[in-house]
Write a protein that holds these residues in place. Structure first.
Motif, PDB file in Angstrom:
ATOM      1  N   ASP A 126       0.809  -1.227   0.000  1.00 51.11           N
ATOM      2  CA  ASP A 126       0.000   0.000   0.000  1.00 51.11           C
ATOM      3  C   ASP A 126       0.842   1.277   0.000  1.00 51.11           C
ATOM      4  N   LEU A 127       2.158   1.118  -0.132  1.00 52.55           N
ATOM      5  CA  LEU A 127       3.045   2.298  -0.173  1.00 52.55           C
ATOM      6  C   LEU A 127       4.216   1.969  -1.100  1.00 52.55           C
ATOM      7  N   VAL A 128       4.345   2.731  -2.160  1.00 50.92           N
ATOM      8  CA  VAL A 128       5.428   2.508  -3.128  1.00 50.92           C
ATOM      9  C   VAL A 128       6.274   3.764  -3.212  1.00 50.92           C
ATOM     10  N   VAL A 129       7.579   3.619  -2.972  1.00 53.42           N
ATOM     11  CA  VAL A 129       8.502   4.761  -3.066  1.00 53.42           C
ATOM     12  C   VAL A 129       9.478   4.491  -4.205  1.00 53.42           C
ATOM     13  N   ASN A 130       9.390   5.295  -5.240  1.00 48.60           N
ATOM     14  CA  ASN A 130      10.315   5.186  -6.378  1.00 48.60           C
ATOM     15  C   ASN A 130      11.506   6.099  -6.123  1.00 48.60           C
ATOM     16  N   ALA A 131      12.576   5.542  -5.524  1.00 49.02           N
ATOM     17  CA  ALA A 131      13.785   6.344  -5.268  1.00 49.02           C
ATOM     18  C   ALA A 131      14.949   5.929  -6.156  1.00 49.02           C
ATOM     19  N   ALA A 132      14.847   4.793  -6.849  1.00 52.80           N
ATOM     20  CA  ALA A 132      15.961   4.367  -7.707  1.00 52.80           C
ATOM     21  C   ALA A 132      16.214   5.426  -8.771  1.00 52.80           C
ATOM     22  N   GLY A 133      17.465   5.773  -8.963  1.00 52.49           N
ATOM     23  CA  GLY A 133      17.772   6.763  -9.983  1.00 52.49           C
ATOM     24  C   GLY A 133      19.264   6.863 -10.218  1.00 52.49           C
ATOM     25  N   ASP A 146      -0.322   4.948  -1.084  1.00 48.15           N
ATOM     26  CA  ASP A 146       0.556   6.030  -1.548  1.00 48.15           C
ATOM     27  C   ASP A 146       1.525   5.582  -2.616  1.00 48.15           C
ATOM     28  N   LEU A 147       1.674   6.436  -3.620  1.00 43.03           N
ATOM     29  CA  LEU A 147       2.796   6.340  -4.557  1.00 43.03           C
ATOM     30  C   LEU A 147       3.624   7.605  -4.354  1.00 43.03           C
ATOM     31  N   THR A 170       2.486  11.487  -4.623  1.00 47.52           N
ATOM     32  CA  THR A 170       3.320  12.586  -4.130  1.00 47.52           C
ATOM     33  C   THR A 170       4.605  12.638  -4.938  1.00 47.52           C
ATOM     34  N   ASN A 171       4.928  13.823  -5.413  1.00 48.32           N
ATOM     35  CA  ASN A 171       6.175  14.018  -6.152  1.00 48.32           C
ATOM     36  C   ASN A 171       7.102  14.876  -5.295  1.00 48.32           C
ATOM     37  N   ILE A 172       8.282  14.350  -4.987  1.00 50.21           N
ATOM     38  CA  ILE A 172       9.225  15.106  -4.151  1.00 50.21           C
ATOM     39  C   ILE A 172      10.405  15.535  -5.013  1.00 50.21           C
ATOM     40  N   GLU A 173      10.715  16.811  -4.948  1.00 52.49           N
ATOM     41  CA  GLU A 173      11.846  17.355  -5.702  1.00 52.49           C
ATOM     42  C   GLU A 173      12.902  17.864  -4.733  1.00 52.49           C
ATOM     43  N   PRO A 174      13.870  17.012  -4.384  1.00 46.88           N
ATOM     44  CA  PRO A 174      14.923  17.470  -3.471  1.00 46.88           C
ATOM     45  C   PRO A 174      15.967  18.308  -4.203  1.00 46.88           C
ATOM     46  N   GLY A 175      16.592  19.199  -3.448  1.00 48.46           N
ATOM     47  CA  GLY A 175      17.810  19.853  -3.886  1.00 48.46           C
ATOM     48  C   GLY A 175      18.992  18.998  -3.444  1.00 48.46           C
ATOM     49  N   LEU A 176      20.131  19.660  -3.282  1.00 49.17           N
ATOM     50  CA  LEU A 176      21.384  18.950  -3.017  1.00 49.17           C
ATOM     51  C   LEU A 176      21.299  18.088  -1.742  1.00 49.17           C
ATOM     52  N   THR A 177      21.534  16.796  -1.920  1.00 46.15           N
ATOM     53  CA  THR A 177      21.434  15.856  -0.803  1.00 46.15           C
ATOM     54  C   THR A 177      22.666  14.958  -0.812  1.00 46.15           C
ATOM     55  N   ASP A 178      23.197  14.717   0.364  1.00 49.56           N
ATOM     56  CA  ASP A 178      24.454  13.980   0.480  1.00 49.56           C
ATOM     57  C   ASP A 178      24.207  12.471   0.405  1.00 49.56           C
ATOM     58  N   THR A 179      24.442  11.892  -0.777  1.00 51.93           N
ATOM     59  CA  THR A 179      24.241  10.453  -1.003  1.00 51.93           C
ATOM     60  C   THR A 179      25.339   9.954  -1.943  1.00 51.93           C
ATOM     61  N   GLU A 180      25.148   8.757  -2.475  1.00 51.09           N
ATOM     62  CA  GLU A 180      26.130   8.200  -3.427  1.00 51.09           C
ATOM     63  C   GLU A 180      25.867   8.620  -4.866  1.00 51.09           C
ATOM     64  N   LEU A 181      24.850   9.461  -5.075  1.00 53.64           N
ATOM     65  CA  LEU A 181      24.407   9.751  -6.442  1.00 53.64           C
ATOM     66  C   LEU A 181      25.518  10.278  -7.340  1.00 53.64           C
ATOM     67  N   ALA A 186       3.332  10.129   4.178  1.00 57.59           N
ATOM     68  CA  ALA A 186       2.563   8.880   4.270  1.00 57.59           C
ATOM     69  C   ALA A 186       1.685   8.828   5.512  1.00 57.59           C
ATOM     70  N   SER A 187       1.986   9.648   6.503  1.00 55.03           N
ATOM     71  CA  SER A 187       1.230   9.591   7.760  1.00 55.03           C
ATOM     72  C   SER A 187       0.158  10.676   7.860  1.00 55.03           C
ATOM     73  N   ARG A 188      -0.108  11.380   6.747  1.00 57.43           N
ATOM     74  CA  ARG A 188      -1.237  12.332   6.752  1.00 57.43           C
ATOM     75  C   ARG A 188      -2.554  11.562   6.706  1.00 57.43           C
ATOM     76  N   PRO A 189      -3.637  12.202   7.164  1.00 60.17           N
ATOM     77  CA  PRO A 189      -4.945  11.541   7.017  1.00 60.17           C
ATOM     78  C   PRO A 189      -5.196  11.172   5.550  1.00 60.17           C
ATOM     79  N   ARG A 190      -5.945  10.110   5.373  1.00 60.48           N
ATOM     80  CA  ARG A 190      -6.111   9.476   4.057  1.00 60.48           C
ATOM     81  C   ARG A 190      -6.556  10.423   2.933  1.00 60.48           C
ATOM     82  N   HIS A 191      -7.331  11.454   3.298  1.00 68.11           N
ATOM     83  CA  HIS A 191      -7.870  12.355   2.256  1.00 68.11           C
ATOM     84  C   HIS A 191      -6.939  13.544   1.980  1.00 68.11           C
ATOM     85  N   VAL A 192      -5.755  13.577   2.633  1.00 67.82           N
ATOM     86  CA  VAL A 192      -4.820  14.698   2.455  1.00 67.82           C
ATOM     87  C   VAL A 192      -3.632  14.230   1.616  1.00 67.82           C
ATOM     88  N   ASN A 193      -3.486  14.816   0.441  1.00 71.20           N
ATOM     89  CA  ASN A 193      -2.417  14.404  -0.489  1.00 71.20           C
ATOM     90  C   ASN A 193      -1.450  15.570  -0.722  1.00 71.20           C
TER      91      ASN A 193
END
Ligand code: NDP
Length: 255
Positions: A87-94, A142-143, A187-198, A236-243
């Motif tokens: 019931d929750l899918v996070v597409n972070a591969a990139g 959630d997607l 939900t579409n998240i647009e991060p700025g500079l983040t410290d990862t292996e990218l 993901a923890s907002r009430p069901r009707h809040v996107n």
């Protein structure tokens, strides 16, 4: 503050071998979510499963290459067998492979498009029925797609990466018209500079961490993967009707 418990939910997180995906998997598991960790480096996934289980969580390692349809299908089958409906899918591969367009790096263009856009679509295809059925049964579904500020902020060398993220941002917005009426949030998240292996895969020294990108880290600072995970937990923890449909998150010093 209103908060809907995440306990008992079932998530798929792609890109879970490192960075934002790994941090998100850890955070969700710590809040009682059963998590399927997807990426290519199975050793990394198994280490993370062991860490999550040592903390009392539940997770499985599923080695998947999102550029390979058969691999995604086999991975989805395993997720369904071992964890049931998601019931929750996070597409972070990139992947982010900047170079001037003049260089004609068809290899990089193909890899970015196939991972960042078509890869996300393969995952969406594999789990849409789960999300729709979960929502129809009254659950929260959630997607979450991890796009980038590169979707709308131009950087030299990043034309194709930015194009893949613009596509993902538009995909997210348009999917709401299909999923929203069936109570599946997108939900579409647009991060700025983040410290990862990218940045580790950049092969152009002028653009990598010893060049342009390194200078940005020095002057701007960066977000941490845990901070992005925290945001996904909030979404993901907002009430069901809040996107929360579109989130741009940047280090304070990044314009
Ligand atoms: P990481 O490189 O740490 O994470 C990317 C993950 O994607 C890795 O776990 C990698 O695992 C996985 N991955 C890559 N290719 C594939 C594939 N073909 N199949 C399956 N999994 C794959 O970087 P981030 O955490 O930063 O990246 C997460 C997302 O955030 C990406 O979509 C990125 O574009 C986006 N982003 C990052 C920003 C940043 O500044 N870091 C800013 C804005 C957006 P493996 O190699 O084992 O497959």
């Amino acid at each position: 503050m209103s908060f809907t418990s995440l306990t008992g939910r079932t998530a798929v997180v792609t890109g879970a071998a490192s960075g934002m995906g790994a941090a998100t998997a850890r955070l969700l598991a710590a809040h009682g979510v059963r998590v399927a960790l997807l990426a290519r480096r199975e050793d990394r996934l198994k280490d993370l499963v062991a860490a999550i289980e040592a903390d009392g969580g539940r997770a499985i390692a599923v080695a998947v290459d999102v550029t390979d349809a058969a691999s995604v299908e086999a991975g989805a089958a395993r997720v369904h067998t071992e964890l049931g409906r998601v019931d929750l899918v996070v597409n972070a591969a990139g992947v982010m492979l900047p170079n001037p367009v003049d260089d004609g790096r068809m290899d990089e263009w193909t890899r970015m498009i196939d991972t960042n856009v078509t890869g996300a679509l393969r995952i969406i295809r594999a789990f849409t029925a789960d999300l729709v059925e979960s929502a129809a049964g009254g659950a929260t579904a959630d997607l979450v797609n991890i796009s980038s500020i590169g979707a709308h902020v131009p950087f030299p060398g990043y034309a194709v990466y930015g194009a893949t993220k613009a596509a993902l941002t538009h995909l997210s917005a348009t999917l709401r018209t299909e999923f929203g009426p069936r109570d599946v949030r997108v939900t579409n998240i647009e991060p700025g500079l983040t410290d990862t292996e990218l940045a580790d895969h950049i092969d152009n020294p002028e653009l990598g961490t010893d060049g342009q990108l390194g200078a940005m880290f020095d002057t701007i600072g960066s977000l941490s993967a845990d901070e992005i995970a925290d945001l996904i937990g909030y979404v993901a923890s907002r009430p069901r009707h809040v996107n929360l449909r579109q989130i741009i998150v940047m280090p304070t010093r990044q314009a």
